[in-house]
Design a protein around this motif. Sequence first.
Motif, PDB file in Angstrom:
ATOM      1  N   THR A  96       0.849  -1.186   0.000  1.00  0.00           N
ATOM      2  CA  THR A  96       0.000   0.000   0.000  1.00  0.00           C
ATOM      3  C   THR A  96       0.884   1.234   0.000  1.00  0.00           C
ATOM      4  OG1 THR A  96      -1.768  -1.138   1.179  1.00  0.00           O
ATOM      5  CG2 THR A  96      -1.788   1.257   1.235  1.00  0.00           C
ATOM      6  N   LEU A  97       0.593   2.127  -0.913  1.00  0.00           N
ATOM      7  CA  LEU A  97       1.383   3.342  -1.084  1.00  0.00           C
ATOM      8  C   LEU A  97       0.562   4.537  -0.623  1.00  0.00           C
ATOM      9  CD1 LEU A  97       3.909   4.753  -2.276  1.00  0.00           C
ATOM     10  CD2 LEU A  97       2.745   4.734  -4.492  1.00  0.00           C
ATOM     11  N   ARG A  98       1.112   5.308   0.296  1.00  0.00           N
ATOM     12  CA  ARG A  98       0.448   6.516   0.790  1.00  0.00           C
ATOM     13  C   ARG A  98       1.235   7.726   0.303  1.00  0.00           C
ATOM     14  NH1 ARG A  98      -3.259   5.589   4.962  1.00  0.00           N
ATOM     15  NH2 ARG A  98      -3.395   3.391   5.546  1.00  0.00           N
ATOM     16  N   LEU A  99       0.634   8.497  -0.588  1.00  0.00           N
ATOM     17  CA  LEU A  99       1.319   9.634  -1.184  1.00  0.00           C
ATOM     18  C   LEU A  99       1.178  10.866  -0.298  1.00  0.00           C
ATOM     19  CD1 LEU A  99       0.261   9.198  -4.919  1.00  0.00           C
ATOM     20  CD2 LEU A  99       2.322   8.368  -3.764  1.00  0.00           C
ATOM     21  N   PRO A 100       2.190  11.738  -0.306  1.00  0.00           N
ATOM     22  CA  PRO A 100       2.092  12.964   0.498  1.00  0.00           C
ATOM     23  C   PRO A 100       1.079  13.927  -0.105  1.00  0.00           C
ATOM     24  CG  PRO A 100       4.035  13.018  -0.909  1.00  0.00           C
ATOM     25  CD  PRO A 100       3.432  11.650  -1.078  1.00  0.00           C
ATOM     26  N   SER A 101       0.719  14.921   0.669  1.00  0.00           N
ATOM     27  CA  SER A 101      -0.208  15.938   0.167  1.00  0.00           C
ATOM     28  C   SER A 101       0.446  16.692  -0.982  1.00  0.00           C
ATOM     29  CB  SER A 101      -0.581  16.910   1.285  1.00  0.00           C
ATOM     30  OG  SER A 101      -1.254  16.230   2.330  1.00  0.00           O
ATOM     31  N   MET A 102      -0.272  16.815  -2.077  1.00  0.00           N
ATOM     32  CA  MET A 102       0.210  17.532  -3.249  1.00  0.00           C
ATOM     33  C   MET A 102      -0.853  18.521  -3.673  1.00  0.00           C
ATOM     34  SD  MET A 102       1.976  14.375  -5.376  1.00  0.00           S
ATOM     35  CE  MET A 102       0.509  13.349  -5.359  1.00  0.00           C
ATOM     36  N   GLY A 103      -0.480  19.462  -4.488  1.00  0.00           N
ATOM     37  CA  GLY A 103      -1.437  20.441  -4.959  1.00  0.00           C
ATOM     38  C   GLY A 103      -2.512  19.812  -5.810  1.00  0.00           C
ATOM     39  N   THR A 104      -3.659  20.466  -5.882  1.00  0.00           N
ATOM     40  CA  THR A 104      -4.759  19.963  -6.702  1.00  0.00           C
ATOM     41  C   THR A 104      -4.324  19.872  -8.157  1.00  0.00           C
ATOM     42  OG1 THR A 104      -6.378  20.949  -5.215  1.00  0.00           O
ATOM     43  CG2 THR A 104      -7.137  20.376  -7.428  1.00  0.00           C
ATOM     44  N   GLY A 105      -4.628  18.762  -8.786  1.00  0.00           N
ATOM     45  CA  GLY A 105      -4.255  18.594 -10.185  1.00  0.00           C
ATOM     46  C   GLY A 105      -4.202  17.141 -10.577  1.00  0.00           C
ATOM     47  N   ILE A 106      -3.693  16.882 -11.774  1.00  0.00           N
ATOM     48  CA  ILE A 106      -3.568  15.534 -12.303  1.00  0.00           C
ATOM     49  C   ILE A 106      -2.104  15.132 -12.287  1.00  0.00           C
ATOM     50  CG2 ILE A 106      -3.923  14.078 -14.340  1.00  0.00           C
ATOM     51  CD1 ILE A 106      -6.273  15.845 -15.079  1.00  0.00           C
ATOM     52  N   TYR A 107      -1.830  13.911 -11.825  1.00  0.00           N
ATOM     53  CA  TYR A 107      -0.467  13.395 -11.726  1.00  0.00           C
ATOM     54  C   TYR A 107      -0.427  11.999 -12.345  1.00  0.00           C
ATOM     55  CZ  TYR A 107       0.005  17.137  -8.289  1.00  0.00           C
ATOM     56  OH  TYR A 107       0.013  18.348  -7.667  1.00  0.00           O
ATOM     57  N   LEU A 108       0.774  11.510 -12.579  1.00  0.00           N
ATOM     58  CA  LEU A 108       0.981  10.164 -13.094  1.00  0.00           C
ATOM     59  C   LEU A 108       1.732   9.342 -12.055  1.00  0.00           C
ATOM     60  CD1 LEU A 108       2.070  10.968 -16.784  1.00  0.00           C
ATOM     61  CD2 LEU A 108      -0.208  10.340 -15.947  1.00  0.00           C
ATOM     62  N   LEU A 109       1.153   8.195 -11.676  1.00  0.00           N
ATOM     63  CA  LEU A 109       1.805   7.257 -10.766  1.00  0.00           C
ATOM     64  C   LEU A 109       2.312   6.089 -11.610  1.00  0.00           C
ATOM     65  CD1 LEU A 109       2.580   5.942  -8.063  1.00  0.00           C
ATOM     66  CD2 LEU A 109       0.199   5.179  -7.840  1.00  0.00           C
ATOM     67  N   THR A 110       3.617   5.892 -11.618  1.00  0.00           N
ATOM     68  CA  THR A 110       4.234   4.839 -12.424  1.00  0.00           C
ATOM     69  C   THR A 110       4.924   3.836 -11.512  1.00  0.00           C
ATOM     70  OG1 THR A 110       4.598   6.350 -14.280  1.00  0.00           O
ATOM     71  CG2 THR A 110       5.898   4.318 -14.254  1.00  0.00           C
ATOM     72  N   VAL A 111       4.650   2.563 -11.737  1.00  0.00           N
ATOM     73  CA  VAL A 111       5.295   1.472 -11.002  1.00  0.00           C
ATOM     74  C   VAL A 111       6.118   0.667 -11.995  1.00  0.00           C
ATOM     75  CG1 VAL A 111       4.945  -0.614  -9.636  1.00  0.00           C
ATOM     76  CG2 VAL A 111       3.473   1.368  -9.274  1.00  0.00           C
ATOM     77  N   ARG A 112       7.412   0.469 -11.675  1.00  0.00           N
ATOM     78  CA  ARG A 112       8.322  -0.292 -12.535  1.00  0.00           C
ATOM     79  C   ARG A 112       8.803  -1.526 -11.789  1.00  0.00           C
ATOM     80  NH1 ARG A 112       9.687   5.107 -13.534  1.00  0.00           N
ATOM     81  NH2 ARG A 112       9.387   5.733 -15.728  1.00  0.00           N
ATOM     82  N   CYS A 113       8.682  -2.659 -12.462  1.00  0.00           N
ATOM     83  CA  CYS A 113       9.096  -3.935 -11.877  1.00  0.00           C
ATOM     84  C   CYS A 113       9.861  -4.687 -12.958  1.00  0.00           C
ATOM     85  CB  CYS A 113       7.877  -4.717 -11.414  1.00  0.00           C
ATOM     86  SG  CYS A 113       8.244  -6.266 -10.613  1.00  0.00           S
ATOM     87  N   GLY A 114      11.190  -4.645 -12.877  1.00  0.00           N
ATOM     88  CA  GLY A 114      11.987  -5.227 -13.941  1.00  0.00           C
ATOM     89  C   GLY A 114      11.720  -4.476 -15.233  1.00  0.00           C
ATOM     90  N   ALA A 115      11.324  -5.203 -16.282  1.00  0.00           N
ATOM     91  CA  ALA A 115      11.042  -4.582 -17.572  1.00  0.00           C
ATOM     92  C   ALA A 115       9.590  -4.151 -17.705  1.00  0.00           C
ATOM     93  CB  ALA A 115      11.401  -5.552 -18.701  1.00  0.00           C
ATOM     94  N   GLN A 116       8.780  -4.502 -16.703  1.00  0.00           N
ATOM     95  CA  GLN A 116       7.356  -4.185 -16.782  1.00  0.00           C
ATOM     96  C   GLN A 116       7.045  -2.844 -16.123  1.00  0.00           C
ATOM     97  OE1 GLN A 116       8.418  -7.131 -15.462  1.00  0.00           O
ATOM     98  NE2 GLN A 116       7.471  -8.829 -16.555  1.00  0.00           N
ATOM     99  N   THR A 117       6.178  -2.085 -16.756  1.00  0.00           N
ATOM    100  CA  THR A 117       5.808  -0.760 -16.251  1.00  0.00           C
ATOM    101  C   THR A 117       4.302  -0.574 -16.365  1.00  0.00           C
ATOM    102  OG1 THR A 117       7.930   0.189 -16.929  1.00  0.00           O
ATOM    103  CG2 THR A 117       6.131   1.721 -16.518  1.00  0.00           C
ATOM    104  N   GLN A 118       3.726   0.039 -15.340  1.00  0.00           N
ATOM    105  CA  GLN A 118       2.302   0.386 -15.369  1.00  0.00           C
ATOM    106  C   GLN A 118       2.142   1.807 -14.852  1.00  0.00           C
ATOM    107  OE1 GLN A 118      -0.501   0.047 -16.889  1.00  0.00           O
ATOM    108  NE2 GLN A 118      -1.185  -1.917 -16.041  1.00  0.00           N
TER     109      GLN A 118
END
Length: 750
Positions: free
Chosen positions: A722-744
């Motif tokens: 479980t990932l808990r992100l810090p408070s960030m400004g209002t807006g759209i962001y990209l969360l990317t997870v990389r595992c070896g050669a696989q990315t989502q």
Amino acid sequence: MKRLSIRNILWAVGIFVAMPLVAQVSHGGHPLPLSVLRSAAANAQLFETLPAFDLQEQLRIDSLEQTDLRNGFHFAYKFMTDYTPDNSGVHFTTAEGTKVWRLGIHSAGALSLNVLFSEYELPEGAQLFLYNADQSQVLGAFNHLNNSELGLLPVAPIEGDSLIIEYQEPASAAFRGKLCVGEVNHGYRSLRGLEPNDNTSSNSTSPAVICYQDSDEQLDQLRRSVVLLIIDGTTGCTGVLLNNTAQDGRPYFLTASHCLNNLFQVKNPDYEAVAGRIVCFYQFESPFCGTLMRGTEELSTASAHYRAVDEEGDMALLELLETPPVYYQPYYAGWNITEQGGKGPFTGLHHPNYTVKRFCLTDQVEPATFDISEIKFYGKAHWHVSDWQIGYTNAGSSGSPLFNAHGEVIGALTGGNSTASNPKNDYYYRLAATWNTKTEPEHQLSHWLNPQANGQQRCEGLDPYAAAPAFRLSNVAVSGHQEEAEAAYYEKSEETPLFGNNPLGIEACAEVYQSNGAATLHGAYIVTPSCGSAYANMEVEIVVYAGDTKPTTLLHKERFKPSYTNLALTNQEFQESTKPLNRSQETFIPFSQPITVNGMFYVGYQFVQPNGAYFSAYSLPEGVSTRNTTWMKISNEWKPAPEVQSVGYSTSLFIDPVIQYGGSVANEEIVSSKELPLICQGTTKGVYHVWLPDGHEQATYQVTAINGQIIEEGWLQGATSTLRLPSMGTGIYLLTVRCGAQTQTLKIRM
């Protein structure tokens, strides 16, 4: 039940009825609509009316027999009858050739009616149903699988003073079914045992667990291990699911022995029989912190096996008959028998007065001897909580777990005398004191929780579905304004809901969600205000749609008719009781079959026949959210809420679907092996669950703004995290997870 008090042993009502546990298994299906009936003349022939009897004389006879301990709990007056398809009821044939027999039975003033079929033999393909006058309570189908050598079929009670029997026999049946109603029992006492308690205000100074779970990932896990117990239909307690060192997923749960033996008043009880009469309620929690609300009652299991009891330590260990389904989101807590006490923090989670789950916190516990008059406990067998910093315990808290700072169970509540005004002096029995003080397996914890007998004294917790967990999604929670959700009304009227069946002719409402790939949808939570007094005849369906830009393709619909399981005090049968809708509450609707969703999907409700009842979901008020997730259907057209004239603002409805990636699947679109990381938004803003591909235990993550600026990055450990992100400004962001050669990558809004 109330935990035992030091000076004043707490009262409890206990009726232990020595009757066998019998439950007829039904096999699904639905009776025909009540509209499938013929002329008014035929309708008049449907009912048989039973004669009156002298209720006061029957009550007088009951009172005389109450001193005779050989007698059980009398609840009904028995009529001997002889109703068959040949001498009563009405007959008709459907267009498909199915032969139907319907018989109505009426007994004025009955609280319930139940029947015994003195002749019962059905051919394969035939179905039998029993229901009340509006089909809000339906038993069945019973079919050829219920045939027995005795040729009998006892059926659980139907509430009210009328019931209808419906027999359907296909034209191709191998033989004509044999049915005879030989007994009808007129219930003059209530059938119901305890149910989860409405009176959430009775412990208003003991905070609900939701007030703290969003800020503590560990607490979010631990709360899933704590369950409300209704024992023998008469006693409310708390229990906790426990893991064992074999890590084999056996569903053990711990409670207090005095919950099972009526405060030690029953000597040498049949603990296996008592365990068989327990109903466990999961996730019975308020969806709000500030104003407590009744939680969901649909997530329950019935019956368990007795494994171990040590009365001198007040310990009771039981095992569920089966593992709770994935959408219950169970968690088996870890434990520690080496804990020495001292400085904490230590946490208690419990169901006082069998209400929604509450939270207690203390900074210190010490070993102590707890003395009561009913039984002599082992010396130093308890943890003494001298003072609670937050919360207190009460009736129904018995058996609830005490967790140490690592989230390990170290004890369970026996008694004490803490109150709202004086939250002091509670006693939890120590797991260590009942570990192996007695050598017999049925009197110790060690044999069950450490089956390898390797001396292990600590055990970590276990999610039995960690490889393919279920997630509750929530637009309301993610908004950060859950506490502000309200029952919105049209033109400020306290009767007609804004997001319901109001004068504008709203046909349906739905919430939009997006899955990260193919997923299984198991059901949905919905938080609703009171539907008023006419709810019994209300027909509302929970619906699921797919669509790239709006609800387009109907995937599933499920009638909104919530019910809960309890134990009848009379015949010791588990029964489904219809859940009243004339109160604000949270409800979970499990789908009759899992639904596959992929990408954008919508979960909501549509109105079939409101019948004067007003139905809606709680919603975010105007002005608190700039993101709209609500769609409304008017004149057969779906529109987002801001484009609906009566609304005109962005909002979210409190409809939370439960989805699962992998695991048990609805069809072959979903496979159990994973090639890419999966990212699922949690029920709290800024919380995301990550599931790595098979064979991977480590990954990196990165949060970037749309302009490419890196906001946050780090490592993830474990197949699920479980990932808990810090408070960030209002807006759209990209969360990317990389595992070896696989990315989502997942687009997220803050």
